[in-house]
Design a protein around this motif. Structure first.
Motif, short mmCIF file in Angstrom:
data_model
loop_
_atom_site.label_atom_id
_atom_site.label_comp_id
_atom_site.label_asym_id
_atom_site.label_seq_id
_atom_site.Cartn_x
_atom_site.Cartn_y
_atom_site.Cartn_z
N SER A 52 29.36 37.38 39.78
CA SER A 52 30.05 36.17 40.21
C SER A 52 30.49 36.19 41.66
O SER A 52 30.86 35.18 42.20
CB SER A 52 31.27 35.94 39.34
N SER A 53 30.47 37.33 42.26
CA SER A 53 31.04 37.37 43.59
C SER A 53 30.02 37.02 44.67
O SER A 53 30.25 37.28 45.83
CB SER A 53 31.66 38.73 43.88
N PHE A 56 29.64 31.10 45.70
CA PHE A 56 30.63 30.57 44.77
C PHE A 56 31.68 29.72 45.46
O PHE A 56 32.14 28.73 44.93
CB PHE A 56 31.28 31.70 43.98
N THR A 58 30.01 42.41 35.89
CA THR A 58 30.74 41.13 35.92
C THR A 58 31.11 40.75 37.34
O THR A 58 30.97 39.62 37.77
CB THR A 58 32.04 41.22 35.11
N LEU A 59 31.60 41.74 38.07
CA LEU A 59 32.04 41.47 39.43
C LEU A 59 30.89 41.01 40.31
O LEU A 59 31.00 40.01 41.02
CB LEU A 59 32.71 42.71 40.04
N VAL A 81 31.83 51.04 30.26
CA VAL A 81 32.89 50.10 30.64
C VAL A 81 32.80 49.80 32.12
O VAL A 81 32.78 48.65 32.55
CB VAL A 81 34.27 50.71 30.34
N PHE A 93 29.92 47.73 32.94
CA PHE A 93 30.11 46.37 32.50
C PHE A 93 30.96 45.58 33.51
O PHE A 93 30.66 44.47 33.91
CB PHE A 93 30.78 46.36 31.12
N ILE A 94 32.01 46.26 33.96
CA ILE A 94 32.90 45.58 34.90
C ILE A 94 32.22 45.35 36.24
O ILE A 94 32.28 44.27 36.81
CB ILE A 94 34.20 46.40 35.07
N MET A 114 33.00 55.36 28.47
CA MET A 114 33.72 55.07 29.71
C MET A 114 32.77 54.56 30.79
O MET A 114 33.04 53.57 31.46
CB MET A 114 34.43 56.34 30.16
#
Lengths: 504, 794
Positions: free
Chosen positions: A15-16, A20, A11-12, A4, A7-8, A1
């Motif tokens: 790119s944020s 961008f 990712t956030l 996860v 990981f999220i 958990m």
């Protein structure tokens, strides 16, 4: 958990990053990051020149150009039925929705906007100071030319002297025609006169003598209707006199030389709208060739017969007048395309003034001829008129001036005339010499006189009935014709422009 | 035509299915317009000249090619007849799908070839698709899709107007083979080529390639927690080719002219969702979702224009043989968007539902302070049929009440509008033709730039807030299903290219101009009327929508729109009025002979249109314009019936639209002119003997193109959209020939049309501007299609 969530989160965050959503245009500069180099100053100035073309190029699929708005209502052009944009100006039924008025309005202001950009941003560019001063002078001359057209066409117009900063600060009413002359046109031209430009130019740029010539025309117009500033006659005389006494210009010996594109910007051509074949084609030559007569590659199918002389106007040229002869200002027959057979036009003369023989023969009519805005004949006649008005009687130079124009047309010289006779002689000569050059209409409204082609004399503007009228179909000039209507789409977008000119 | 829906792979653990569909059809022009024939045209032209006191030239002598020795026209060409044809359509589709262990696959190929009803026009479509789904692990699924489509269109748009305008007295070609053109008759306006010449010698082609790849991975961390990620890349390539042949008037001076416009669009997108789902105590179902999405788009374009071809053979395929070219243009731009969202769903015993979502959307199209905006929404629903007091009533099988309210955003407008960009081209005085702002000195071009737009740093997201109340009912074991909705959608910060006064140097600016509202009712009724060996079901949909403008600009000032034909405004945005209402004068009729004196005070004569002097100032000025029509229908919908009996099927689809107006601008050039051909209605024009006509006198000198109520027509219609018959061969027979199924069908699309509208078709709308809907100007005509289909499953 945990993995996860990590990981999220990864990712956030990846790119944020703020970048961008940053737009970084790669295909244009912005007003903020341009205007730093000498080349930028030139490119901004080039745009001001560019818009001089917009009135002399097609403004519809065929047979249409804003140029025609100042020719068709003179009564000297033949009545045509199509397209509708042309018909309303020959019938004097044009109104606030007529398209050509919008072209004059819109593109004059585009030229003015481009000039305002030069005047605002070029001073801040580090460059050769002499060239910088010239660039500002060229922009001022062109801005004055655009405004000069606007006030002569519409009367009171909106005064814009700064680039438009945003979409909210654009709603203004109209300023008086007087203030446009006194606060923009005259100051711009007098400043341009001192900007160190060469006396003459043979490439198509503004020169000091072109500035003086335009100033002479401006003063002559201010002296006429509606301002009636009589003191301006002597200023017009002075400026036109400076151009004449410079000795830099002379009339071409023949009308063939005047017509020949290789003489563009030379000799008697003081300032012109530039074209180049295959780059920006001249189109008006095609407007004036006959239709369905095989003298051109397409038998005039595309644009032919958009502008023809009215029969009565053609008849008003005396038979001695060289300009009336075939292949001078007009023609009634010509060689068949790619053949030696002569074809005669069954239904009347056409205008030969802008015919480009080489283009018609070898380049399918695609001409690069420049269109004259100011030529020496105009300056000579401007001097003659202004001097007579200023001094009460024509002097020797005024006689010489008008007689130079007459002699080239193989007409006899005039002498010993009173001021009124002389002025009428000058005005009639202007009608004949400068016909179809977008001068006649402006002469008509500034003098409120029309050349009565049937009676061969100057007549009052108001009430003048066009020669193609008859008992059931009358075309007559009235008060409302002194100015063209402000385009209704402009008033729609900005009600502060109300009221429209009288009668619309 | 046979529609293809995405087919899931077969159901067995190892199985495959092959399906083949084929259909062919015949298309025709559905409605021909009444244009003048040669004799009528000559009559009209003569009346025009008499009324204008123009001499009637001796055409017998002047135009011997067109007039015979008696002065009668030699030719009588029906240009619609010459330009339209019966066109064949073909459509083939091959579908192969199956299942292999834990993998499902589907392969699809399609080919469509539709000839257009105009000569030499048509569309070809090639499609290929692959879907592949696998269960990689018990906790990991994947789904992969690839598709590619190629579309080749030949348009022939230029011929449409010519078809109505070319006069009937000229032939296709003269006996010596020379092509004719409108200008062969001296009275016609210049230049136009006849439509057949255009269709034969003017290339107007669009090719589009579209490819998409998409992979979705679904990770199940636990029975309640799931993560889904999707990555896609898509490319679109569009190329427009035009070639104007040397035989066309438009191509003579250029000696053949080729242009190619090419545009490439690449997008990538990444979407990620984390979902939590759980049901507690078998009553409370919960779902929570968090998501984030990124999208990047790059677009580039170029255009080339070459002239002077030794032979039309080359078209646009070998520009190197040309002798001249214009300056090519190129462009490059892009935009990015980025969104975060969360959703929460809850339901209790599948009886009470609650949903709440929040989105944050960001776009690079907005300036620094306005890039992101928040869009919340919420919905509740109550399934009454699950309640005890209704459960016992058998005749109610389902009853649900819904209520939702939510916001969405729109950022669809040009890029970089908040910046003050400098450009080398502006719109030119000839509509649709760019004007390069370069100077010419000494016959050489010198490049120039000007500010191309007014920067608008205040631009922000357009926001729509929609409220919806609905009910879903099923009765008698679903034999009757009814859905009813009331909605209201209020759009604020409406994005639009608002007109600017031209003295600013600019014609328009992209801005948030105001608020509008759409609201209405929608009903859907499905009934199963008979369900025996004979089967009949009916679907009836109807929608009633009303829209209006709520607020505009700072002081609710009107925004006038149009300028599409003759540069005049045709539509208006005005507070409390419908969107883009038609704007113009009111025509009260035609000035009659008895009104000569009154007409004169308006500067008009008998036979001129009598426009209403709204402000009573004794003259007709633009201030007399008012709202004269609404392009949006009061109601629209469809009525569909399906019948089947032992393999036979009949399908009848009727479409209706009621209460909308059409601004028929085509009439402006096709009734009130001479020199071009016009509709036969012109023969009913006003004359001293025909005082009651609403059509201006032929040759009237009143200004044309003051758009008035004469051009506004009722756009209501009833259309037989599709009527078809099919037959499924019985199993017993198909099994014998080793087929799973075999089906034959025949259909008629656009079978009939009942309308008062005088143009080709009342489904009109020529311009893309959202506020000039219902304005028609030389619309592409609608066709009628008869088709036959074959469907085989192996």
């Amino acid at each position: 958990m945990k993995k996860v969530i990590l990981f999220i989160l990864f990712t956030l965050t990846l790119s944020s990053c703020d970048k961008f959503l940053e737009a970084e245009p790669e295909n244009f500069f912005t007003t903020e990051n341009y205007y730093t180099k000498p080349e930028h100053a030139e490119s901004a100035l080039n745009a001001v020149y560019a818009f001089t073309r917009s009135f002399y190029i097609p403004s519809g699929s065929t047979s249409q150009a804003a140029y025609l708005m100042l020719e068709l209502p003179t009564g000297q052009a033949r009545r045509v039925s199509a397209p509708i944009n042309n018909q309303v100006f020959t019938d004097l039924t044009y109104d606030a929705q007529s398209y050509y008025a919008l072209v004059w309005w819109k593109y004059a202001y585009k030229g003015i906007a481009a000039a305002n950009v030069v005047l605002k941003y070029v001073p801040g560019i580090t460059m050769n100071e002499q060239r910088k001063k010239q660039i500002l002078g060229e922009a001022r001359f062109l801005r004055a030319w655009y405004y000069f057209n606007l006030v002569r066409i519409f009367g009171d117009v909106v005064k814009i002297t700064e680039p438009t900063p945003d979409a909210t600060n654009v709603y203004f009413g109209r300023s008086s025609l007087k203030s446009i002359y006194e606060e923009i046109i005259v100051p711009d031209l007098t400043a341009a006169e001192l900007s160190g430009l060469p006396e003459t130019d043979q490439t198509g740029r503004v020169s000091t003598l072109a500035i003086k010539s335009l100033l002479a025309k401006v003063y002559l117009t201010m002296a006429g209707f509606p301002l009636n500033q009589n003191d301006k006659y002597s200023l017009a005389k002075q400026k036109a006199g400076e151009v004449i006494s410079s000795g830099k210009y002379s009339l071409f010996a023949t009308y063939e030389q005047l017509r020949n594109p290789s003489n563009d910007n030379k000799g008697e051509n003081i300032f012109m709208v530039q074209f180049a074949s295959g780059i920006e084609d001249f189109i008006l030559n095609k407007f004036m060739v006959p239709r369905n007569v095989a003298i051109t590659v397409d038998r005039g199918a595309q644009n032919g017969d958009s502008l023809r002389p009215d029969d009565a106007f053609y008849a008003s040229f005396s038979s001695q007048d060289l300009r009336k002869k075939d292949n001078q200002f007009f023609y009634t027959s010509y060689l068949e395309y790619k053949s030696t057979r002569i074809l005669t036009f069954a239904d009347g003369p056409r205008i030969f003034k802008f015919f480009d023989e080489n283009a018609e023969k070898n380049n399918a009519g695609r001409s690069g001829k420049a269109f004259p805005l100011i030529r020496y004949a105009d300056v000579l006649l401007t001097y003659a008129e202004a001097q007579t008005k200023a001094d009460g009687a024509p002097n020797a130079l005024s006689y010489t001036s008008i007689n130079l124009v007459k002699q080239r047309a193989q007409l006899s010289s005039i002498s010993n005339q009173n001021a009124t006779q002389f002025i009428d002689e000058v005005l009639i000569e202007r009608n004949k010499e400068l016909c179809f050059e977008n001068q006649t209409w402006f002469d008509m409204v500034r003098t409120r006189k029309v050349y009565d082609v049937k009676a061969n004399r100057m007549a009052d503007f108001i009430g003048y009935t066009f020669p193609y009228s008859n008992s059931t179909f009358t075309v007559k000039l009235t008060d409302k014709n002194l100015f063209f209507p402000v385009p209704s789409s402009e008033i729609d977008a900005n009600p502060l422009l109300k009221p429209n000119n009288a009668g619309y | 035509m046979i529609l293809i829906s995405t087919k899931q792979g077969g159901a067995n653990s190892e199985s495959s299915t092959l399906t083949f569909n084929a259909s062919t059809g015949l298309q025709q022009l559905a409605r021909k317009l009444p244009l003048l024939n040669a004799a009528q045209y000559v009559e009209l032209e003569n009346i025009f000249k008499q009324n204008r006191n123009q001499p009637i030239p001796n055409y017998r002598v002047l135009e011997p090619l067109l007039y015979d020795v008696n002065g009668k026209p030699r030719y009588d060409t029906d240009w619609q007849e010459e330009s339209f044809r019966d066109a064949i359509t073909q459509n083939y589709n091959l579908n192969y799908s199956g299942k292999l262990n834990k993998n499902k696959y589907l392969v699809n190929f399609g080919y469509q070839n539709d000839e257009g009803i105009l000569l030499n026009t048509g569309a070809k479509n090639y499609r290929a698709r692959l879907n592949y789904d696998s269960e990689i692990k018990s906790w990991l699924n994947s789904s992969i899709n690839f598709s590619f489509t190629q579309q080749n269109l030949n348009l022939g748009t230029q011929a449409l107007r010519a078809m109505s305008e070319i006069i009937p007295i000229i032939p296709l070609q003269y006996p010596d083979g020379t092509l004719s053109r409108n200008s062969d008759h001296a009275f016609s306006p210049n230049g136009q080529d006849h439509p057949v010449n255009i269709l034969n010698n003017r290339l107007d082609q669009r090719q589009q390639s579209y490819g998409l790849g998409n992979a979705v991975f679904n990770v199940k961390f636990s029975p309640v927690l799931e993560f889904k990620t999707s990555i896609s890349a898509q490319g679109r390539f569009q190329r427009n080719d035009a070639y104007i042949g040397k035989t066309l008037t438009a191509g003579i001076a250029d000696n053949g002219r080729a242009t190619i416009n090419s545009r490439r669009n690449f997008n990538w997108q990444s979407s990620n969702y984390l979902t939590y789902r759980k049901t507690f105590a078998q009553k409370h179902s919960l779902e929570g979702l968090l998501g984030a999405e990124w999208l990047g788009a790059q677009i580039d374009a170029y255009a080339v224009d070459a002239r002077g071809f030794s032979d039309d053979f080359y078209g646009t395929n070998n520009l190197g043989v040309a002798t001249q070219s214009l300056i090519p243009t190129s462009d490059k731009f892009g935009y990015n968007t980025n969104s975060y969202f969360s959703r929460f769903n809850y339901n209790f015993k599948q009886k009470y539902y609650l949903t709440a979502t929040t989105r944050v959307d960001g776009s690079s199209r907005f300036g620094e302070n306005n890039k992101y905006a928040l869009f919340p929404s919420a919905a509740i629903a109550w399934v009454l049929s699950e309640e005890d007091f209704l459960k016992s009533r058998e005749w109610i099988s389902f009853l649900k009440l819904r209520l939702s309210i939510g916001q969405t955003g729109n950022s669809e407008f040009g890029n970089y509008q908040y910046l003050s960009s400098l450009g080398a081209m502006v719109e030119g005085p000839r509509p649709g033709v760019n004007f390069p702002v370069s100077a010419i000195f000494n016959g050489i071009r010198f490049s120039g730039v000007v500010p191309a737009n007014v920067p608008n740093n205040n631009l922000q997201w357009e926001k729509a807030t929609q409220t919806d109340i609905g009910i879903d009912i099923s009765l008698f074991r679903d034999k009757i299903k009814l859905t009813a909705d009331w909605y209201r959608k209020k759009t604020d910060n409406l994005l639009y290219q608002a007109p600017l006064p031209n003295h600013s140097g600019f014609s328009n600016v992209t801005s948030n101009i105001g608020s509008i509202q759409n609201s209405g009712y929608e009903f859907g009724l499905n009934t199963l009327n008979i369900d025996k060996a004979f089967h009949w079901n009916t679907t009836f949909n109807v929608a009633f929508n009303r829209n209006k403008v709520l607020a505009l600009g700072v002081n609710n000032e009107d925004v006038l729109i149009g300028g599409n034909t003759n540069q005049q405004n045709t539509n208006i945005l005005r507070v409390n009025e419908p969107l883009g209402a038609f704007y113009g004068y009111i025509r009260q009729g035609i000035w009659g002979t008895a009104e000569t004196d009154l007409a004169k005070t308006f500067g008009r004569q008998p036979g001129d249109p009598k426009l209403f002097d709204k402000n009573g100032d004794g003259t007709i000025t633009p201030d007399d314009r008012t709202i004269i029509g609404n392009g949006y229908p009061k109601s629209e919908g469809s009525f569909i019936n399906n019948f089947s009996y032992k393999g036979w099927g009949v399908f009848v689809d009727l479409q209706f639209v009621y209460g909308n107006d059409i601004y028929n601008l085509t009439k402006y050039t096709t009734e009130e002119r001479v020199g071009t051909n016009v509709y036969t209605y012109a023969l009913d024009a006003w004359t001293p003997e025909n005082q009651g006509s609403n059509r201006r006198k032929i040759g009237s000198t009143a200004p044309t193109g003051l758009f008035d109520t004469y051009y506004v027509e009722d756009g209501s219609f009833l259309r037989g959209r599709n009527i078809s018959l099919s037959y499924n061969f019985p199993r017993a027979l198909t099994n014998k020939i080793k087929l799973q199924s075999l089906r034959l069908s025949a259909g008629l699309q656009n079978a009939f049309l009942i309308t008062k509208y005088s143009g080709y078709d009342p489904e009109a709308g020529t311009f893309s501007n959202p506020f000039t809907q219902g304005v028609e100007f030389y619309q592409y005509p609608k066709n009628r299609l008869v088709n036959f289909g074959l469907n085989i499953t192996l």
